[in-house]
Design a protein around this motif. Structure first.
Motif, mmCIF file in Angstrom:
data_model
loop_
_atom_site.group_PDB
_atom_site.id
_atom_site.type_symbol
_atom_site.label_atom_id
_atom_site.label_comp_id
_atom_site.label_asym_id
_atom_site.label_seq_id
_atom_site.Cartn_x
_atom_site.Cartn_y
_atom_site.Cartn_z
ATOM 1 N N ARG A 380 -37.909 5.813 -44.972
ATOM 2 C CA ARG A 380 -36.751 5.029 -44.682
ATOM 3 C C ARG A 380 -35.293 5.202 -44.761
ATOM 4 N N VAL A 381 -35.386 5.886 -45.872
ATOM 5 C CA VAL A 381 -33.835 6.188 -46.396
ATOM 6 C C VAL A 381 -33.562 7.378 -45.448
ATOM 7 N N GLY A 382 -34.474 8.342 -45.170
ATOM 8 C CA GLY A 382 -34.302 9.739 -44.704
ATOM 9 C C GLY A 382 -33.997 9.464 -43.345
ATOM 10 N N GLY A 383 -34.226 8.499 -42.320
ATOM 11 C CA GLY A 383 -33.979 8.014 -41.048
ATOM 12 C C GLY A 383 -33.883 6.649 -40.827
ATOM 13 N N ALA A 384 -32.522 6.138 -40.219
ATOM 14 C CA ALA A 384 -32.549 4.709 -39.708
ATOM 15 C C ALA A 384 -33.578 4.278 -38.770
ATOM 16 N N ASP A 385 -34.046 5.334 -37.986
ATOM 17 C CA ASP A 385 -34.848 4.831 -36.858
ATOM 18 C C ASP A 385 -36.333 4.846 -37.266
ATOM 19 N N GLY A 386 -36.547 5.278 -38.624
ATOM 20 C CA GLY A 386 -37.724 5.392 -39.117
ATOM 21 C C GLY A 386 -38.560 6.804 -38.773
ATOM 22 N N SER A 387 -37.754 7.667 -38.204
ATOM 23 C CA SER A 387 -38.394 9.006 -38.260
ATOM 24 C C SER A 387 -38.760 9.521 -39.143
ATOM 25 N N GLY A 388 -38.180 9.346 -40.145
ATOM 26 C CA GLY A 388 -38.224 10.241 -41.466
ATOM 27 C C GLY A 388 -37.911 11.615 -41.436
ATOM 28 N N ALA A 389 -36.438 11.649 -40.896
ATOM 29 C CA ALA A 389 -35.590 12.924 -40.968
ATOM 30 C C ALA A 389 -35.542 13.412 -42.062
ATOM 31 N N GLY A 390 -35.313 12.647 -43.109
ATOM 32 C CA GLY A 390 -35.267 13.239 -44.657
ATOM 33 C C GLY A 390 -36.487 14.000 -45.248
ATOM 34 N N LEU A 391 -37.640 13.641 -44.488
ATOM 35 C CA LEU A 391 -38.849 13.828 -45.262
ATOM 36 C C LEU A 391 -39.899 14.635 -44.154
ATOM 37 N N ARG A 392 -39.503 15.901 -44.264
ATOM 38 C CA ARG A 392 -40.430 16.642 -42.950
ATOM 39 C C ARG A 392 -41.046 17.767 -43.676
ATOM 40 N N PRO A 393 -42.252 17.512 -44.297
ATOM 41 C CA PRO A 393 -43.125 18.507 -45.048
ATOM 42 C C PRO A 393 -43.751 19.361 -44.122
ATOM 43 N N ASP A 394 -44.121 20.409 -44.710
ATOM 44 C CA ASP A 394 -44.983 21.496 -44.187
ATOM 45 C C ASP A 394 -46.312 21.196 -44.459
ATOM 46 N N ILE A 395 -46.387 20.728 -45.631
ATOM 47 C CA ILE A 395 -48.042 20.277 -46.056
ATOM 48 C C ILE A 395 -47.996 19.491 -47.105
ATOM 49 N N SER A 419 -45.098 12.642 -37.556
ATOM 50 C CA SER A 419 -44.866 14.277 -37.406
ATOM 51 C C SER A 419 -45.149 14.565 -36.165
ATOM 52 N N ASP A 420 -44.218 15.443 -35.380
ATOM 53 C CA ASP A 420 -44.295 16.162 -34.152
ATOM 54 C C ASP A 420 -45.616 17.106 -34.018
ATOM 55 N N ALA A 421 -45.695 17.682 -35.049
ATOM 56 C CA ALA A 421 -46.407 18.940 -35.353
ATOM 57 C C ALA A 421 -47.653 18.768 -36.037
ATOM 58 N N PRO A 422 -48.808 19.381 -35.965
ATOM 59 C CA PRO A 422 -49.773 19.014 -36.963
ATOM 60 C C PRO A 422 -49.625 19.367 -38.231
ATOM 61 N N LEU A 423 -49.897 18.422 -39.364
ATOM 62 C CA LEU A 423 -49.537 18.352 -40.468
ATOM 63 C C LEU A 423 -50.769 18.840 -41.529
ATOM 64 N N PRO A 424 -50.825 19.715 -41.786
ATOM 65 C CA PRO A 424 -52.113 20.210 -42.934
ATOM 66 C C PRO A 424 -51.966 19.326 -44.130
ATOM 67 N N VAL A 425 -53.109 19.129 -44.552
ATOM 68 C CA VAL A 425 -53.348 17.954 -45.884
ATOM 69 C C VAL A 425 -54.370 18.677 -46.754
ATOM 70 N N ILE A 426 -54.006 18.332 -47.966
ATOM 71 C CA ILE A 426 -55.030 18.851 -49.139
ATOM 72 C C ILE A 426 -55.159 17.494 -49.949
ATOM 73 N N ILE A 427 -56.353 17.188 -50.024
ATOM 74 C CA ILE A 427 -56.818 16.055 -50.997
ATOM 75 C C ILE A 427 -57.380 16.666 -52.270
ATOM 76 N N THR A 428 -56.895 16.125 -53.156
ATOM 77 C CA THR A 428 -57.348 16.405 -54.623
ATOM 78 C C THR A 428 -57.907 15.190 -55.167
ATOM 79 N N THR A 429 -58.993 15.400 -56.124
ATOM 80 C CA THR A 429 -59.625 14.464 -56.574
ATOM 81 C C THR A 429 -60.832 14.994 -57.817
ATOM 82 N N GLY A 444 -59.958 15.885 -41.021
ATOM 83 C CA GLY A 444 -59.483 17.121 -40.930
ATOM 84 C C GLY A 444 -58.768 17.754 -42.005
ATOM 85 N N ALA A 445 -58.982 17.389 -43.153
ATOM 86 C CA ALA A 445 -58.226 17.886 -44.268
ATOM 87 C C ALA A 445 -59.093 18.758 -45.292
ATOM 88 N N GLU A 446 -58.357 19.424 -46.367
ATOM 89 C CA GLU A 446 -59.141 20.384 -47.148
ATOM 90 C C GLU A 446 -59.447 19.444 -48.480
#
Length: 466
Positions: A380-395, A419-429, A444-446
């Motif tokens: 919310r802080v990163g983008g007023a439109d809720g797009s998350g412009a300030g939080l664009r992770p690669d993974i 996210s516009d592009a596929p976002l890879p995810v690693i789940i730890t537990t 579809g995560a690791e």
């Protein structure tokens, strides 16, 4: 005339007397027979009464025994149910305890790994290495105890399929040969092009423990891993040239915490799922795990050994009627993660801090959150439109169990939707429940189990970001 009449009368009288004697004899015989019959019937009657009494007594005894047997069976069933419940409770307790124990252990290992990446003096580097090996031993012990509990409780369900033995043997040889050569040992793998029916993961762990045990406690000569066809089956032998095991110890080496026989004995039962620990002290659990896994797979296990002649441990597997499917080989991984934007969501502060330092040492840009709410706030802080412009992770690296029953998978779904592009995810537990693995695969995560191995994480990150 009178004389003749008298003679005739006398003859008639004699005939009547004779007839009467015959009748009398017949009557006496009949009486005697009747008497004998009555006596026999009475005797039979007395015998029947006696037998009836005995039958009644035996019936009462048998009925009493049956009632006692029923009570005993009921007690056995109750005891069995109680033991099974206790076993399940023990497994649940160990699973929960291992999760809580592995969390700080995970943070400690990541911190030590980050420490070793810093410029250190020789003494500091040596101490860091000793601490890391100690943490690895603790991790092995916790995991092994949990594995034993699961195997005893029947929770482990083997997934049988065709397993390529040449590929498996090549991996084992590549993993253990450097440690064998460091001890001046030869390690040879011999396997024809065959496939066996087994669970690939469990079979690999069995052979890892057997080869680790052989390399660890062989001083001269070498270790041979060989597979042979045997009447519709496959026999895998792990043979070493060590000192061997006495006949009185053959039935003991597969027991928990058993360590070789007498003073100065070279062989101890060991556990080293990680080949890098092949020279460390044994925990006395390796062959116990081997036995339980072999039983779960229904693969007969045999040991042949004589002092001074080495040891051979054999495993017999069904020959697969179909060839094993080729496993995909990951692309080569790079060595740096420079500039990668990594978002971590981890509710354990020590783990989050250690993981952040480790990734920054690898030159990654890291943003850490405690829960999904903090992530949403950053969006919310990163983008007023809720797009998350300030939080664009690669993974994303997300803990599965977050505070207040939240789940890292929900965070992954939320950020992927933005996210516009596929976002890879690693789940730890630290939770190894099969249901969690199924959820992660469905997303579809690791999945990476804690404690996280830094080298494994680095290779996975680089591969997923390639």
């Amino acid at each position: 005339m009178t004389v003749q009449t008298g003679i005739a009368g006398e003859a008639s009288l004699h005939r009547r007397i004779a007839k009467l004697e015959r009748i009398n004899a017949a009557l006496m015989g009949h009486v005697e027979r009747s008497t004998d019959q009555r006596g026999g019937a009475y005797a039979l009657f007395q015998t029947a009464i006696t037998l009836e009494g005995r039958v009644r007594t035996r019936t009462e005894e048998l009925t009493g025994l049956m009632h006692r047997l029923e009570r005993s069976n009921a007690a056995l069933v109750a005891a069995k149910e109680e033991a099974e419940n206790a076993n399940r409770s023990k497994t649940r307790f160990l699973a929960a305890a291992s999760h809580d124990l592995l969390q700080p252990l995970n943070a400690a290992r990541l911190s030590v790994s980050a420490l070793r990446d810093l410029p250190l003096g020789p003494d500091a580097g040596l101490i860091a290495g000793q601490v890391e090996r100690g943490l690895q031993t603790i991790e092995d012990l916790i995991k092994t105890l949990l594995d034993i509990s699961k195997l005893d409780a029947g929770i482990v369900r083997p997934e049988l399929r065709a397993v390529s033995l040449p590929d498996l043997f090549a991996g084992l040889a590549a993993s253990f040969r450097p440690f064998a050569e460091r001890k001046g040992l030869r390690l040879v793998a011999r396997c024809p092009d065959i496939a066996a029916t087994s669970d690939g993961m469990l079979l690999r762990r069995i052979l890892q423990n057997l080869v680790s045990n052989a390399v660890r406690y062989t001083r001269r000569g070498g270790v041979v891993i060989a597979a042979r066809r045997r009447a519709g089956a496959v026999r895998i032998d792990v043979t070493d040239s060590g000192r061997g095991i006495g006949a009185d110890e053959h039935d003991l080496v597969f027991d928990e915490f058993y360590r070789g026989g007498g003073k100065g004995s070279e062989r101890e039962v060991a556990v080293a799922a990680d080949p890098a620990e092949a020279d460390g002290p044994g925990l006395g659990l390796g062959l116990s795990i081997v036995r339980r896994m072999a039983q779960a797979l229904d693969h007969p296990l045999a040991l042949a050994s004589r002092p001074g002649h080495g040891t051979r441990v054999s495993l017999t597997l069904p020959l697969s009627p179909v060839p094993a499917a080729a496993e995909p080989h990951p692309a080569p991984v790079a060595t740096r993660l420079s500039g990668a934007r990594v978002v971590i969501v981890e509710n354990d502060a020590a783990t989050a801090d250690a993981l952040t330092r480790l990734l920054r040492n690898w030159d990654a840009h890291v943003t850490t959150f405690r829960d999904g709410g903090a992530v949403a706030a950053a969006v919310r802080v990163g983008g007023a439109d809720g797009s998350g412009a300030g939080l664009r992770p690669d993974i994303l690296i997300l803990d599965y169990h977050l505070d207040d029953g939240a789940c890292g998978l929900d965070v992954a779904a939320y950020l992927r939707a933005l996210s516009d592009a596929p976002l890879p995810v690693i789940i730890t537990t630290a939770d190894r429940a099969p249901a969690i693995k199924a959820e992660v695969v469905a997303l579809g995560a690791e999945l990476v189990h804690k404690p996280i191995k830094p080298a494994q994480l680095r290779a996975l990150l680089t591969y997923m970001l390639a």
